[in-house]
Scaffold this motif. Sequence first.
Motif, mmCIF file in Angstrom:
data_model
loop_
_atom_site.group_PDB
_atom_site.id
_atom_site.type_symbol
_atom_site.label_atom_id
_atom_site.label_comp_id
_atom_site.label_asym_id
_atom_site.label_seq_id
_atom_site.Cartn_x
_atom_site.Cartn_y
_atom_site.Cartn_z
ATOM 1 N N ILE A 56 -40.935 -21.258 16.570
ATOM 2 C CA ILE A 56 -42.111 -21.967 16.719
ATOM 3 C C ILE A 56 -43.219 -21.111 18.263
ATOM 4 O O ILE A 56 -42.329 -20.384 19.098
ATOM 5 C CB ILE A 56 -40.674 -23.016 17.709
ATOM 6 C CG1 ILE A 56 -39.951 -23.519 17.154
ATOM 7 C CG2 ILE A 56 -41.439 -23.744 18.233
ATOM 8 C CD1 ILE A 56 -38.807 -23.690 17.213
ATOM 9 N N SER A 57 -44.122 -21.751 18.119
ATOM 10 C CA SER A 57 -44.804 -21.082 19.039
ATOM 11 C C SER A 57 -44.590 -22.110 20.442
ATOM 12 O O SER A 57 -44.657 -23.289 20.259
ATOM 13 C CB SER A 57 -47.126 -20.926 19.504
ATOM 14 O OG SER A 57 -46.532 -22.702 18.548
ATOM 15 N N ILE A 58 -45.076 -21.272 21.567
ATOM 16 C CA ILE A 58 -45.001 -22.214 22.779
ATOM 17 C C ILE A 58 -46.686 -23.430 22.977
ATOM 18 O O ILE A 58 -45.954 -23.802 23.452
ATOM 19 C CB ILE A 58 -45.623 -21.059 23.806
ATOM 20 C CG1 ILE A 58 -45.791 -21.663 25.209
ATOM 21 C CG2 ILE A 58 -47.319 -20.577 23.988
ATOM 22 C CD1 ILE A 58 -44.487 -21.970 25.778
ATOM 23 N N ASP A 59 -47.383 -23.002 21.563
ATOM 24 C CA ASP A 59 -48.274 -24.440 21.728
ATOM 25 C C ASP A 59 -47.763 -25.364 20.964
ATOM 26 O O ASP A 59 -48.227 -26.383 21.343
ATOM 27 C CB ASP A 59 -49.821 -24.180 20.805
ATOM 28 C CG ASP A 59 -50.116 -22.773 21.887
ATOM 29 O OD1 ASP A 59 -50.184 -22.898 23.574
ATOM 30 O OD2 ASP A 59 -51.824 -21.748 21.214
ATOM 31 N N GLU A 60 -46.761 -25.315 20.705
ATOM 32 C CA GLU A 60 -45.943 -26.086 19.207
ATOM 33 C C GLU A 60 -45.256 -26.551 20.304
ATOM 34 O O GLU A 60 -44.874 -28.279 20.059
ATOM 35 C CB GLU A 60 -45.565 -25.579 18.148
ATOM 36 C CG GLU A 60 -45.284 -26.654 17.371
ATOM 37 C CD GLU A 60 -44.612 -26.035 16.117
ATOM 38 O OE1 GLU A 60 -43.888 -26.536 15.004
ATOM 39 O OE2 GLU A 60 -44.503 -25.030 15.710
ATOM 40 N N ILE A 61 -44.667 -25.845 21.494
ATOM 41 C CA ILE A 61 -43.472 -26.758 22.208
ATOM 42 C C ILE A 61 -44.083 -27.829 22.639
ATOM 43 O O ILE A 61 -43.874 -28.506 23.372
ATOM 44 C CB ILE A 61 -42.458 -25.223 22.623
ATOM 45 C CG1 ILE A 61 -41.838 -24.607 22.194
ATOM 46 C CG2 ILE A 61 -41.927 -25.896 23.821
ATOM 47 C CD1 ILE A 61 -41.255 -23.389 22.277
ATOM 48 N N ASP A 62 -45.036 -26.537 23.718
ATOM 49 C CA ASP A 62 -45.769 -27.762 24.489
ATOM 50 C C ASP A 62 -46.716 -28.847 24.494
ATOM 51 O O ASP A 62 -46.133 -29.814 24.971
ATOM 52 C CB ASP A 62 -47.678 -26.755 25.213
ATOM 53 C CG ASP A 62 -47.517 -27.868 26.313
ATOM 54 O OD1 ASP A 62 -47.584 -28.270 27.266
ATOM 55 O OD2 ASP A 62 -48.905 -26.918 26.667
ATOM 56 N N ILE A 108 -32.235 -25.875 24.343
ATOM 57 C CA ILE A 108 -32.477 -23.822 23.577
ATOM 58 C C ILE A 108 -33.475 -24.475 22.712
ATOM 59 O O ILE A 108 -32.415 -25.176 21.596
ATOM 60 C CB ILE A 108 -30.803 -23.508 24.318
ATOM 61 C CG1 ILE A 108 -30.313 -23.219 25.133
ATOM 62 C CG2 ILE A 108 -31.534 -22.325 23.163
ATOM 63 C CD1 ILE A 108 -28.498 -23.671 25.059
ATOM 64 N N ILE A 109 -35.010 -23.957 22.714
ATOM 65 C CA ILE A 109 -35.574 -24.038 21.614
ATOM 66 C C ILE A 109 -34.752 -23.081 20.595
ATOM 67 O O ILE A 109 -34.675 -22.158 20.478
ATOM 68 C CB ILE A 109 -36.193 -23.931 22.113
ATOM 69 C CG1 ILE A 109 -37.301 -24.369 23.300
ATOM 70 C CG2 ILE A 109 -38.060 -23.634 21.112
ATOM 71 C CD1 ILE A 109 -37.705 -26.092 23.594
ATOM 72 N N ALA A 110 -34.888 -24.114 19.477
ATOM 73 C CA ALA A 110 -33.798 -23.513 18.136
ATOM 74 C C ALA A 110 -35.022 -24.159 17.377
ATOM 75 O O ALA A 110 -35.340 -25.269 17.065
ATOM 76 C CB ALA A 110 -33.110 -23.077 17.532
ATOM 77 N N ASP A 111 -34.837 -23.234 15.789
ATOM 78 C CA ASP A 111 -34.989 -24.103 14.253
ATOM 79 C C ASP A 111 -34.433 -24.095 12.766
ATOM 80 O O ASP A 111 -33.894 -24.584 12.409
ATOM 81 C CB ASP A 111 -36.398 -24.172 13.559
ATOM 82 C CG ASP A 111 -37.150 -22.812 13.370
ATOM 83 O OD1 ASP A 111 -35.705 -21.787 13.997
ATOM 84 O OD2 ASP A 111 -38.055 -21.996 13.333
ATOM 85 N N GLY A 112 -33.535 -22.859 14.236
ATOM 86 C CA GLY A 112 -31.633 -22.859 12.738
ATOM 87 C C GLY A 112 -30.782 -21.459 13.221
ATOM 88 O O GLY A 112 -31.519 -21.640 14.957
ATOM 89 N N PRO A 154 -45.051 -17.887 28.589
ATOM 90 C CA PRO A 154 -44.139 -16.666 27.691
ATOM 91 C C PRO A 154 -44.945 -16.733 26.415
ATOM 92 O O PRO A 154 -45.529 -17.680 25.832
ATOM 93 C CB PRO A 154 -42.852 -17.098 27.737
ATOM 94 C CG PRO A 154 -42.572 -18.862 28.065
ATOM 95 C CD PRO A 154 -44.277 -18.900 28.038
ATOM 96 N N ASN A 155 -45.014 -15.145 26.327
ATOM 97 C CA ASN A 155 -45.271 -14.984 24.538
ATOM 98 C C ASN A 155 -44.104 -15.404 24.068
ATOM 99 O O ASN A 155 -43.238 -14.712 24.654
ATOM 100 C CB ASN A 155 -45.502 -14.324 24.964
ATOM 101 C CG ASN A 155 -46.225 -13.325 23.262
ATOM 102 O OD1 ASN A 155 -46.595 -14.046 22.608
ATOM 103 N ND2 ASN A 155 -45.814 -11.923 22.900
ATOM 104 N N LEU A 156 -43.696 -15.905 23.626
ATOM 105 C CA LEU A 156 -42.488 -16.417 22.082
ATOM 106 C C LEU A 156 -42.768 -16.097 20.922
ATOM 107 O O LEU A 156 -43.491 -16.947 20.227
ATOM 108 C CB LEU A 156 -42.449 -17.836 22.800
ATOM 109 C CG LEU A 156 -41.539 -18.866 23.738
ATOM 110 C CD1 LEU A 156 -41.361 -20.089 23.779
ATOM 111 C CD2 LEU A 156 -40.535 -17.317 24.070
ATOM 112 N N PRO A 157 -42.416 -14.261 20.705
ATOM 113 C CA PRO A 157 -42.819 -13.977 19.971
ATOM 114 C C PRO A 157 -41.655 -15.202 18.884
ATOM 115 O O PRO A 157 -40.723 -15.134 18.801
ATOM 116 C CB PRO A 157 -43.022 -12.804 19.335
ATOM 117 C CG PRO A 157 -41.654 -12.349 20.315
ATOM 118 C CD PRO A 157 -41.916 -13.062 21.496
ATOM 119 N N ALA A 158 -42.227 -14.850 16.602
ATOM 120 C CA ALA A 158 -41.217 -15.602 15.874
ATOM 121 C C ALA A 158 -40.755 -15.026 15.726
ATOM 122 O O ALA A 158 -40.448 -13.499 15.844
ATOM 123 C CB ALA A 158 -41.945 -15.853 15.018
#
Length: 200
Positions: free
Chosen positions: A9-15, A93-97, A32-36
């Motif tokens: 998930i990108s930081i823009d999508e989280i926001d 805690i951000i996660a998609d799996g 922050p830079n959050l790489p996949a």
Amino acid sequence: MCNEHRSLISIDEIDNVFREVRIPLRFPEGRPNLPARESIKITDRHAIVRAAAGGDPAAELVVRRWSWPGPTGKPVYNFRSEGRALDSGRCLIIADGFYEFTDPPPVEGAPKRRPKSKWLFTMRAEPWFAIAGIWRAHPEVGEAYTMLTMAPGPDVAPYHSRQIVVLGRADWGRWLDPATPSTDVLQPAPAGTLDVVQIR
């Protein structure tokens, strides 16, 4: 116990999604830079969202270490939720799996030590979710987080005797509010909440 999870998930999508659920999001240390990442493991650093300090009604996103050293030096990466008030230090805690591992089925003539089967769990109704966690400051590693666990729901029970607590968007604000009793939010996922696929 969960010792690996995923976040694409990108930081823009989280926001954007936090704005949609009416939880203003702050970035006190900058965006922050959050790489996949297909694999986030114990002691890695990853994004968490927690209540902002000083009574600010917003939440804040920071990047912290997963796990702190326990009394014996072993990492505290999962934390049993039952019987605890958990009314401070809450985080998402951000996660998609997330992954669970099982022993491979017996095969005649196969080596005794074989790689475990690896299973990826995702949330059926939402493209990404949050894992209920708590954070604390530790004198050796600074601020760090751990994932909360409980008895498994029916989607996880065939694979493990415990499960991390997964939270859909409707529960994010409730978990971040320390006035909400933890038992009102921390529940096993009902049947059909999670999809699972074997990846090894």
